[in-house]
Structure formats: C-alpha cells, structure tokens
Design an enzyme around this catalytic site. Structure first.
Site, PDB file in Angstrom:
ATOM      1  CB  SER A 174      -9.167  -1.214   4.168  1.00 55.63           C
ATOM      2  OG  SER A 174      -9.465  -2.469   3.652  1.00 55.63           O
ATOM      3  NE  ARG A 191      -4.023  -1.695   0.064  1.00 55.24           N
ATOM      4  CZ  ARG A 191      -4.185  -2.872  -0.387  1.00 55.24           C
ATOM      5  NH1 ARG A 191      -3.065  -3.751  -0.931  1.00 55.24           N
ATOM      6  NH2 ARG A 191      -5.346  -3.630  -0.316  1.00 55.24           N
ATOM      7  CD  GLU A 221      -5.890   1.239   2.284  1.00 61.74           C
ATOM      8  OE1 GLU A 221      -5.584   0.446   1.405  1.00 61.74           O
ATOM      9  OE2 GLU A 221      -7.074   1.373   2.361  1.00 61.74           O
TER      10      GLU A 221
HETATM   11  N1  EPU Z   1     -11.381 -10.775   9.962  1.00 63.27           N
HETATM   12  C1  EPU Z   1     -11.943 -10.623  11.182  1.00 63.27           C
HETATM   13  N2  EPU Z   1     -12.927  -9.692  11.405  1.00 63.27           N
HETATM   14  C2  EPU Z   1     -13.438  -8.735  10.530  1.00 63.27           C
HETATM   15  C3  EPU Z   1     -12.751  -8.788   9.478  1.00 63.27           C
HETATM   16  C4  EPU Z   1     -11.622  -9.372   8.979  1.00 63.27           C
HETATM   17  O1  EPU Z   1     -11.841 -11.797  11.863  1.00 63.27           O
HETATM   18  O2  EPU Z   1     -14.415  -8.081  10.847  1.00 63.27           O
HETATM   19  C5  EPU Z   1     -10.260 -11.631   9.552  1.00 63.27           C
HETATM   20  C6  EPU Z   1     -10.862 -12.596   8.317  1.00 63.27           C
HETATM   21  O3  EPU Z   1     -11.843 -13.538   8.609  1.00 63.27           O
HETATM   22  C7  EPU Z   1      -9.699 -13.126   7.778  1.00 63.27           C
HETATM   23  C8  EPU Z   1      -8.566 -11.980   7.934  1.00 63.27           C
HETATM   24  O4  EPU Z   1      -9.186 -11.039   8.981  1.00 63.27           O
HETATM   25  O5  EPU Z   1      -9.141 -14.182   8.277  1.00 63.27           O
HETATM   26  C9  EPU Z   1      -8.435 -10.960   6.896  1.00 63.27           C
HETATM   27  O6  EPU Z   1      -9.641 -10.518   6.201  1.00 63.27           O
HETATM   28  P1  EPU Z   1      -9.826 -10.244   4.817  1.00 63.27           P
HETATM   29  O7  EPU Z   1      -9.517 -11.317   3.921  1.00 63.27           O
HETATM   30  O8  EPU Z   1     -10.973  -9.481   4.566  1.00 63.27           O
HETATM   31  O9  EPU Z   1      -8.677  -9.260   4.437  1.00 63.27           O
HETATM   32  P2  EPU Z   1      -8.170  -7.884   4.803  1.00 63.27           P
HETATM   33  O10 EPU Z   1      -6.802  -8.108   5.500  1.00 63.27           O
HETATM   34  O11 EPU Z   1      -9.111  -7.213   6.101  1.00 63.27           O
HETATM   35  C10 EPU Z   1      -7.280  -6.720   2.800  1.00 63.27           C
HETATM   36  C11 EPU Z   1      -7.303  -5.573   2.151  1.00 63.27           C
HETATM   37  C12 EPU Z   1      -8.479  -5.198   1.306  1.00 63.27           C
HETATM   38  C13 EPU Z   1      -8.701  -6.389   0.135  1.00 63.27           C
HETATM   39  C14 EPU Z   1      -8.794  -7.852   0.911  1.00 63.27           C
HETATM   40  C15 EPU Z   1      -8.516  -8.923   0.016  1.00 63.27           C
HETATM   41  C16 EPU Z   1      -5.892  -3.994   3.385  1.00 63.27           C
HETATM   42  C17 EPU Z   1      -6.127  -2.945   4.512  1.00 63.27           C
HETATM   43  N3  EPU Z   1      -7.162  -4.558   3.153  1.00 63.27           N
HETATM   44  O12 EPU Z   1      -8.348  -6.770   3.730  1.00 63.27           O
HETATM   45  O13 EPU Z   1      -8.360  -3.981   0.393  1.00 63.27           O
HETATM   46  O14 EPU Z   1      -9.701  -6.426  -0.522  1.00 63.27           O
HETATM   47  O15 EPU Z   1      -7.499  -7.952   1.676  1.00 63.27           O
HETATM   48  O16 EPU Z   1      -7.241  -9.020  -0.535  1.00 63.27           O
HETATM   49  O17 EPU Z   1      -4.958  -4.396   3.152  1.00 63.27           O
HETATM   50  C18 EPU Z   1      -8.674  -1.597   0.603  1.00 63.27           C
HETATM   51  O18 EPU Z   1      -7.573  -1.606   0.336  1.00 63.27           O
HETATM   52  O19 EPU Z   1      -9.467  -0.724   0.727  1.00 63.27           O
HETATM   53  C19 EPU Z   1      -9.466  -3.234   0.734  1.00 63.27           C
HETATM   54  C20 EPU Z   1     -10.610  -3.365   0.816  1.00 63.27           C
END
Ligand code: EPU
Length: 295
Positions: free
Chosen positions: A214, A165, A285
């Site tokens: 995010s 990012r 972010e």
């Molecule tokens: N999780 C929870 N509770 C929540 C949210 C997430 O326990 O309320 C857990 C999920 O179950 C999973 C882990 O956290 O085990 C990761 O969650 P997720 O797969 O939703 O990915 P993320 O790390 O929260 C990142 C990016 C997103 C992108 C997704 C998919 C960042 C800050 N965010 O989210 O990007 O769509 O991976 O690749 O890196 C964005 O940049 O605006 C964005 C939405």
C-alpha cells in the site's frame, strides 16, 4: 575501525528495494552482529553522517539521485529466531514470512495473518504492520533497541504506543529484536487462518508485480485509500513504466524501468485528485528517502 559485515560503496538502492528503484547511497552496510552495529553507529555519529535503517526495502521509495548517507540493513544478518514454549524471541532482520512459518510449524498462533506481508520484523514493528484485523503489536511482549550511543535497552510493550501503521519507536532507535507471547492452537485452525489471509490477499492484491504494498495509509479504518483511488477513476494510470494497479488502486507497480520520479508523479497526481474529489488528504504509508522534501 573494522566493520565485520559487508559494506557496499556507492551502492544503487534499486538492488535493495522491492520496487527495484533508487539511486546510489554513500554506503550500504550489513552489520554482522550487535557489536558490529554498535561500532558502525559510533563511526556514523563521530562523523555526523546521515543514516537510515532499512529493513528489506519493501516499503521504501529512494529517489533517482540516491541518498547522501549510510543505509544500514539488518535483513540477512540479524536473523535468529528462538522458541521457548509459547514464547518467541526473534531478531529484527528476520523476514516476517519466515517468522510466521516457524511459529505455525510449532502450532503457535498469533502471527499467521501477517504471513504474506513482505518485510523484516524490525520494519514491521516500527510501523506496526498489520493485515486482516491483526497487528504485529498484538502479541508483542517487548523489544530491544540500540540507541545512537550504542546502549541497548529493552522496552516493554506498555512503554510503546502503537496505533494504525505507527509506533512511538524513535527513528534514532534501532530495533534489534523482539519477544512475542504466542498461544498453542490446533494446527488445522492455524493453517486455516493463514490460508484464508493469503487467499484474500492473492485475490485482491497484485502480488506478481514489483510494488511496495500500500502506497497510502487508509484515511479511516473503514475507508480504504485503494477504494478512493478506484472511485476517482485513477486505476491503470501510468507515467513512464510506473502504473497504478488495475487490481488494487493503492498498489503502484514498476512494469519495467520505472524511475522514482515516475512513482512520485503518480503519488502527487493521486493526492491532488483525491483531495479535489473527496476533500481528503491522503498520507503516505511508504517511507521516502533522498527527496528534497521528505514526504
Ligand atoms: N477497494 C476498492 N478498489 C480498490 C481497492 C480496494 O474498491 O482498488 C475496496 C475493497 O473492495 C474493500 C476495501 O476497499 O472493500 C478495502 O480493501 P482491502 O481489503 O484490499 O484493504 P485495504 O484497506 O486496501 C489494508 C492494508 C493492507 C492489508 C489489507 C488486508 C493499509 C493501507 N493497507 O488494505 O496492507 O494487506 O488491508 O488487511 O492499511 C500494506 O500495508 O502494504 C498492505 C498491503
């Protein structure tokens, strides 16, 4: 000086952000061409006016008081895409979703996991947007930028640093276009990758509501800010019409008439609680604009 594109004076940024939040800016300018952009930059420099380059406003929190400067938006104007075999040349104002669709249409793979990411190509490059294991920089060849003095320069990918990012693209350089090297693949395989990414996104993210994606960066590759916010018991918390999504803790929603102040209240609250519970400093972010202290 005559600006060819549109220029909206005292324009409320609420009209130009995915949150639907934000006070007025001195002028919201959409240059019509590269020449137009250069002319506007000359005007801004000569008068020393604060400036900010916005994509489609999908990752931006503007304060309720607004921003005492000019916002330049390339969305809806610099939006040409050209393909030459497996090479794709696209202007910075192109919406990512559209770029992905056009690539898939030509059986070209490389960008499909970014399909549901809102925002323009320019914004995505500056912050090295990514989803489901792939980042926009992966198949990048070069970018064209306009410097503050109006000079256009091409940077090869190797001349730019890309990390999670972030990129080393300077805030004063305006990305106007990029070239990608894609690969031909079986249409069914590409479609499957896109469908997988979009169904994962639909099942884990609150896409029906106004948000900015995010809010915080993930503190580590395998430690999600959403997970921490969830474990801290903060999901569902609201302030005014701003709410921390029950579906995904890193998405803050505007459920109606939320103000920037309401979102900022939740941001500060989350930072404080996560620091206290896990001793982790969450970093934003999203970009913020018009606040006393930029976050
Ligand atoms: N999780 C929870 N509770 C929540 C949210 C997430 O326990 O309320 C857990 C999920 O179950 C999973 C882990 O956290 O085990 C990761 O969650 P997720 O797969 O939703 O990915 P993320 O790390 O929260 C990142 C990016 C997103 C992108 C997704 C998919 C960042 C800050 N965010 O989210 O990007 O769509 O991976 O690749 O890196 C964005 O940049 O605006 C964005 C939405």
């Amino acid at each position: 000086m005559i600006v060819q594109g549109s220029s909206l004076i005292n324009e409320p940024m609420a009209k130009h952000t995915s949150w639907g939040i934000g006070g007025p800016v001195l002028a919201f300018v959409r240059p019509e061409s590269r020449a137009d952009l250069t002319a506007i930059l000359a005007l801004i420099n000569a008068n020393n006016i604060p400036m900010y380059i916005a994509g489609s406003g999908s990752n931006l929190l503007v304060s309720d008081e607004g921003f005492n400067g000019i916002i330049i938006s390339l969305a809806k104007t610099l939006n040409q895409i050209r393909f030459d075999g497996t090479t794709c040349y696209a202007e910075a104002g192109v919406m990512l979703g559209h770029l992905v669709k056009e690539s898939i249409h030509r059986n070209l793979t490389g960008l499909e996991s970014l399909g549901g990411v809102p925002g323009t190509l320019g914004g995505a490059l500056v912050m090295n947007a990514g989803a489901y294991g792939s980042e926009i920089s992966n198949c990048l060849v070069s970018i064209d930028v306009v410097h503050q003095n109006g000079v256009v320069e091409t940077y090869k990918k190797e001349q730019i640093e890309f990390d999670y990012r972030r990129s080393s693209i300077k805030p004063t350089d305006i990305v106007i276009a990029a070239e990608f090297q894609l690969k031909r693949d079986d249409p069914e395989a590409i479609s499957l990758k896109r469908i997988n990414a979009s169904s994962k996104r639909r099942s884990s993210q609150p896409l029906r509501f106004r948000s900015a994606g995010s809010v915080f960066k993930n503190p580590k590759p395998d430690l999600s800010a959403g997970f921490l916010i969830d474990k801290a018991g903060l999901k569902g918390m609201h302030h005014g019409d701003a709410e921390i999504s029950e579906k995904h803790g890193n998405f803050f929603l505007n459920r109606g008439e939320a103000k920037a102040e309401d979102i900022m209240y939740l941001i500060q609250k989350v930072k404080k609680v996560v620091k206290k519970k896990f001793n982790i400093e969450l970093e934003l972010e999203i970009k913020t604009l018009g606040f006393e202290k930029e976050h």
